[in-house]
Scaffold this motif. Structure first.
Motif, PDB file in Angstrom:
ATOM      1  N   ALA A  32      16.942  27.948 -42.814  1.00 17.92           N
ATOM      2  CA  ALA A  32      18.203  27.673 -41.900  1.00 17.92           C
ATOM      3  C   ALA A  32      17.680  28.089 -40.556  1.00 17.92           C
ATOM      4  N   GLY A  33      17.381  29.440 -40.470  1.00 18.51           N
ATOM      5  CA  GLY A  33      16.980  30.012 -39.008  1.00 18.51           C
ATOM      6  C   GLY A  33      15.815  29.589 -38.305  1.00 18.51           C
ATOM      7  N   VAL A  34      14.853  29.125 -39.467  1.00 17.74           N
ATOM      8  CA  VAL A  34      13.573  28.663 -38.749  1.00 17.74           C
ATOM      9  C   VAL A  34      13.894  27.124 -38.218  1.00 17.74           C
ATOM     10  N   HIS A  35      14.783  26.310 -38.932  1.00 16.96           N
ATOM     11  CA  HIS A  35      14.983  25.233 -38.437  1.00 16.96           C
ATOM     12  C   HIS A  35      16.037  25.099 -36.917  1.00 16.96           C
ATOM     13  N   GLU A  36      16.840  26.081 -37.160  1.00 16.20           N
ATOM     14  CA  GLU A  36      17.553  25.995 -35.828  1.00 16.20           C
ATOM     15  C   GLU A  36      16.694  26.757 -34.684  1.00 16.20           C
ATOM     16  N   LEU A  37      15.972  27.559 -34.723  1.00 15.95           N
ATOM     17  CA  LEU A  37      15.149  28.185 -33.791  1.00 15.95           C
ATOM     18  C   LEU A  37      14.209  27.068 -33.482  1.00 15.95           C
ATOM     19  N   GLY A  38      13.595  26.420 -34.249  1.00 18.70           N
ATOM     20  CA  GLY A  38      12.714  25.196 -34.067  1.00 18.70           C
ATOM     21  C   GLY A  38      13.318  24.318 -32.796  1.00 18.70           C
ATOM     22  N   ALA A  39      14.501  23.756 -33.390  1.00 18.96           N
ATOM     23  CA  ALA A  39      15.221  22.919 -32.350  1.00 18.96           C
ATOM     24  C   ALA A  39      15.411  23.461 -31.172  1.00 18.96           C
ATOM     25  N   LEU A  40      15.943  24.807 -30.922  1.00 23.03           N
ATOM     26  CA  LEU A  40      16.079  25.367 -29.610  1.00 23.03           C
ATOM     27  C   LEU A  40      14.879  25.611 -28.780  1.00 23.03           C
ATOM     28  N   LEU A  41      13.730  25.804 -29.504  1.00 20.41           N
ATOM     29  CA  LEU A  41      12.443  25.902 -28.941  1.00 20.41           C
ATOM     30  C   LEU A  41      12.034  24.481 -28.406  1.00 20.41           C
ATOM     31  N   ALA A  42      12.440  23.423 -29.228  1.00 19.24           N
ATOM     32  CA  ALA A  42      12.021  22.068 -28.719  1.00 19.24           C
ATOM     33  C   ALA A  42      12.830  21.570 -27.412  1.00 19.24           C
ATOM     34  N   ALA A  43      14.112  22.009 -27.554  1.00 17.65           N
ATOM     35  CA  ALA A  43      14.979  21.476 -26.347  1.00 17.65           C
ATOM     36  C   ALA A  43      14.611  22.432 -25.181  1.00 17.65           C
ATOM     37  N   LEU A  91      11.001  39.046 -40.206  1.00 21.61           N
ATOM     38  CA  LEU A  91      10.616  39.695 -39.048  1.00 21.61           C
ATOM     39  C   LEU A  91       9.748  38.759 -38.179  1.00 21.61           C
ATOM     40  N   HIS A  92       9.392  37.778 -38.400  1.00 21.59           N
ATOM     41  CA  HIS A  92       8.626  36.524 -37.596  1.00 21.59           C
ATOM     42  C   HIS A  92       9.623  36.156 -37.010  1.00 21.59           C
ATOM     43  N   LEU A  93      10.796  35.620 -37.564  1.00 20.31           N
ATOM     44  CA  LEU A  93      11.895  34.842 -36.943  1.00 20.31           C
ATOM     45  C   LEU A  93      12.821  35.537 -36.144  1.00 20.31           C
ATOM     46  N   ASN A  94      12.819  37.017 -36.371  1.00 23.73           N
ATOM     47  CA  ASN A  94      13.600  37.724 -35.183  1.00 23.73           C
ATOM     48  C   ASN A  94      12.695  38.014 -34.234  1.00 23.73           C
ATOM     49  N   SER A  95      11.344  37.988 -34.104  1.00 30.57           N
ATOM     50  CA  SER A  95      10.439  38.036 -33.153  1.00 30.57           C
ATOM     51  C   SER A  95      10.348  36.887 -32.288  1.00 30.57           C
ATOM     52  N   GLY A  96      10.488  35.722 -32.928  1.00 36.16           N
ATOM     53  CA  GLY A  96      10.511  34.313 -32.269  1.00 36.16           C
ATOM     54  C   GLY A  96      11.957  34.327 -31.475  1.00 36.16           C
ATOM     55  N   ARG A  97      13.014  34.644 -31.921  1.00 34.97           N
ATOM     56  CA  ARG A  97      14.557  34.529 -31.341  1.00 34.97           C
ATOM     57  C   ARG A  97      14.331  35.485 -30.162  1.00 34.97           C
ATOM     58  N   SER A  98      13.745  36.732 -30.178  1.00 33.05           N
ATOM     59  CA  SER A  98      13.599  37.679 -29.025  1.00 33.05           C
ATOM     60  C   SER A  98      12.838  37.002 -28.023  1.00 33.05           C
ATOM     61  N   LEU A  99      11.799  36.398 -28.222  1.00 31.95           N
ATOM     62  CA  LEU A  99      10.889  35.738 -27.115  1.00 31.95           C
ATOM     63  C   LEU A  99      11.648  34.553 -26.549  1.00 31.95           C
ATOM     64  N   TRP A 100      12.472  33.907 -27.475  1.00 27.78           N
ATOM     65  CA  TRP A 100      13.080  32.705 -26.801  1.00 27.78           C
ATOM     66  C   TRP A 100      14.363  32.899 -25.784  1.00 27.78           C
ATOM     67  N   MET A 101      14.913  34.292 -26.110  1.00 24.07           N
ATOM     68  CA  MET A 101      15.867  34.679 -25.551  1.00 24.07           C
ATOM     69  C   MET A 101      15.495  35.134 -24.175  1.00 24.07           C
ATOM     70  N   ARG A 102      14.196  35.578 -23.796  1.00 25.72           N
ATOM     71  CA  ARG A 102      13.707  36.073 -22.667  1.00 25.72           C
ATOM     72  C   ARG A 102      13.252  35.005 -21.728  1.00 25.72           C
TER      73      ARG A 102
END
Length: 385
Positions: A32-43, A91-102
Motif C-alpha cells: 500500500a505504501g509503494v502504491h501511494e508513493l508511486g502515485a505521488l511520484l507520478a503526480a 527501508l527502500h520505501l522510507n528512502s523513497g519517501r525521504s527523497l520525494w519530500m526533498r
C-alpha cells in the motif's frame, strides 16, 4: 507428477503461505505504501517545472520504489523464509519517501507539517533532539498563524524536518523488528518446551522404572512397619520396608508422567485463559498475546512434573509423602497453574514490547506563553498600614 502436485489447491495454499511467511499484513502494508508513493511520484513528475536537483532526487525516489517492489515480492527475494524481505522493502520505501519530500517546495512541505509532527511525536521520545526541534517549529508556526502572519520555513529547517521524519520512520521500523524478534523467540522457546514435554512422556513410557513418579507414605499406627506405594495411575498398600524399592518399580505405570503432564497442561491452559482479562486490544499485526498464551501450556506440563519430583525428593518439608493418587493429581493441577510465577516476567516483557509498537499516549504540549498587557497585570497589593 510434479505438475499435478503443483496444481493442487493445497500446494498453492502452502506456496502462498510460504511466500508470505514474514507477515501477510505487513506485506500488504508495504505494498500500500509503494502504491501511494508511486502515485505521488507520478503526480510530481507530471507537475513539471523542476530543477535539475529535483529531477535527480525524483529519479532516486523512483529507483528506491522499484527496489521496494522487488524486495516485497517474496518469490524473487532469496530471504523470504526469514521475513527479511519485508524489512528490506520498508527501508527502500522510507528512502523513497525521504527523497520525494526533498523535492517539495517550502510551501508544499509546510502543508505536511502536522503529519510530520504527528509521525515524529508518535515514534520518538520527548527528549530526542529531532522531536524537540520539530515541536519548536510547530509551536512557532501555530503562534504565527494565530497572530495572522505567515513565517516561511528556511532551507535549513526543511532539511532538519525531513531528517527528523526519517529518524521517526527508522524508529518505527526498529519497533516492528523488535516485536517480530520477540514473537519469534517466544515461538522457538515454545517449540523447544513442547519437544521436551513429548520427550519426557516417551522416555517415561519406555523406562517406567528409571525415575518412578511415586510416593511412599509413612506407615500408619498398627500397620507393623508396612509402607504404601502411591503413583499417579496406580497404588499398592501394605508393602514391607525391605521390598519397598522393588514394589515401587512394579507399581509405577507407563502413563504416570503422561497423566501428570496432561493435567499440568490443562491447568496452564486455564491460567492462560484467565490471563486474557489483562490483555488489551491491539491493532498491530504481531501475535504477541497468542505467543505468550501458547508458551504457558508446555511450561505448565514441565512445572507439574518437576514440582512432583521435588516433592518426592523431600525438597519441601511436610509434602514428601502424598497418601493417594488423587492428591498427586491435585498437586499436579496446582503446580501446572503455578507456572504463572515464571511466565509473568515474560508477560511483562511482551506487554512492554507491545506498548512500544502502539501509538504512545503522549501529553499535549503546553501552550506558548503570551505576553500580558498592562490591563492583564494583577493589581498591586495594598500598602501596609
Amino acid at each position: 507428477m510434479s505438475r499435478v502436485i503443483g496444481r493442487a489447491p493445497g500446494a498453492s495454499r502452502f506456496r502462498g503461505w510460504r511466500h508470505e511467511r514474514g507477515s501477510w499484513v505487513l506485506c500488504e502494508e508495504v505494498r500500500a505504501g509503494v502504491h501511494e508513493l508511486g502515485a505521488l511520484l507520478a503526480a510530481r513528475r507530471d507537475h513539471g517545472d523542476m530543477s535539475a536537483r529535483d529531477a535527480q532526487l525524483l529519479h532516486g525516489a523512483e529507483e528506491a520504489l522499484k527496489r521496494a517492489e522487488n524486495a516485497v515480492d517474496a518469490v524473487a527475494h532469496s530471504r523470504f523464509l526469514s521475513g527479511a524481505h519485508i524489512t528490506t522493502a520498508q527501508l527502500h520505501l522510507n528512502s523513497g519517501r525521504s527523497l520525494w519530500m526533498r523535492t517539495l517546495s517550502p510551501l508544499e512541505l509546510q502543508s505536511y507539517l502536522p503529519a510530520m509532527y504527528a509521525t515524529v511525536k508518535q515514534h520518538l521520545p520527548p527528549t530526542d533532539e529531532n522531536r524537540v526541534f520539530v515541536e519548536r517549529i510547530a509551536r512557532e508556526t501555530c503562534d504565527a498563524q494565530e497572530a495572522g502572519r505567515s513565517v516561511p520555513l528556511t532551507d535549513a529547517q526543511l532539511i532538519s524536518l525531513v531528517a527528523a521524519v526519517d529518524a521517526a520512520r527508522q524508529a518505527a521500523l526498529r519497533e516492528k523488528l523488535r516485536a517480530e524478534s520477540f514473537v519469534r523467540i517466544v515461538q522457538w522457546i515454545t517449540v523447544f518446551l513442547c519437544a521436551v514435554v513429548i520427550l519426557i512422556g516417551v522416555l517415561s513410557a519406555l523406562w517406567t522404572t528409571a525415575v518412578p513418579l511415586c510416593f511412599t507414605p509413612s506407615p500408619s499406627p498398627g500397620s507393623q512397619g508396612e509402607f504404601g506405594v502411591v503413583c499417579p495411575t496406580n497404588a499398592a498398600a501394605s508393602v514391607p520396608a525391605g521390598d519397598l524399592t522393588a514394589r515401587t518399580r512394579e507399581v509405577a505405570g507407563w502413563g504416570d508422567y503422561i497423566v501428570v503432564e496432561f493435567v499440568g497442561l490443562v491447568a496452564a491452559g486455564i491460567a492462560a485463559a484467565s490471563a486474557l482479562r489483562k490483555i488489551r486490544g491491539t491493532s498491530t499485526a504481531f501475535g504477541i498475546p497468542v505467543a505468550l498464551a501458547m508458551l504457558k501450556l508446555p511450561t505448565g506440563a514441565i512445572t507439574a512434573v518437576l514440582g512432583l519430583l521435588l516433592m518426592r525428593g523431600a525438597f519441601i518439608p511436610g509434602l514428601s509423602a502424598l497418601d493417594s493418587s488423587a492428591q498427586i493429581i491435585a498437586w499436579a493441577v496446582v503446580l501446572g497453574y503455578s507456572q504463572e510465577l515464571f511466565t509473568k516476567f515474560v508477560d511483562r516483557q511482551g506487554q512492554a514490547v507491545l506498548d512500544s509498537v502502539r501509538d504512545p499516549a503522549h501529553t499535549a504540549l503546553p501552550p506558548a506563553p503570551t505576553p500580558r498587557g498592562p490591563a492583564d497585570r494583577p493589581p498591586p497589593p495594598p500598602p501596609q498600614q
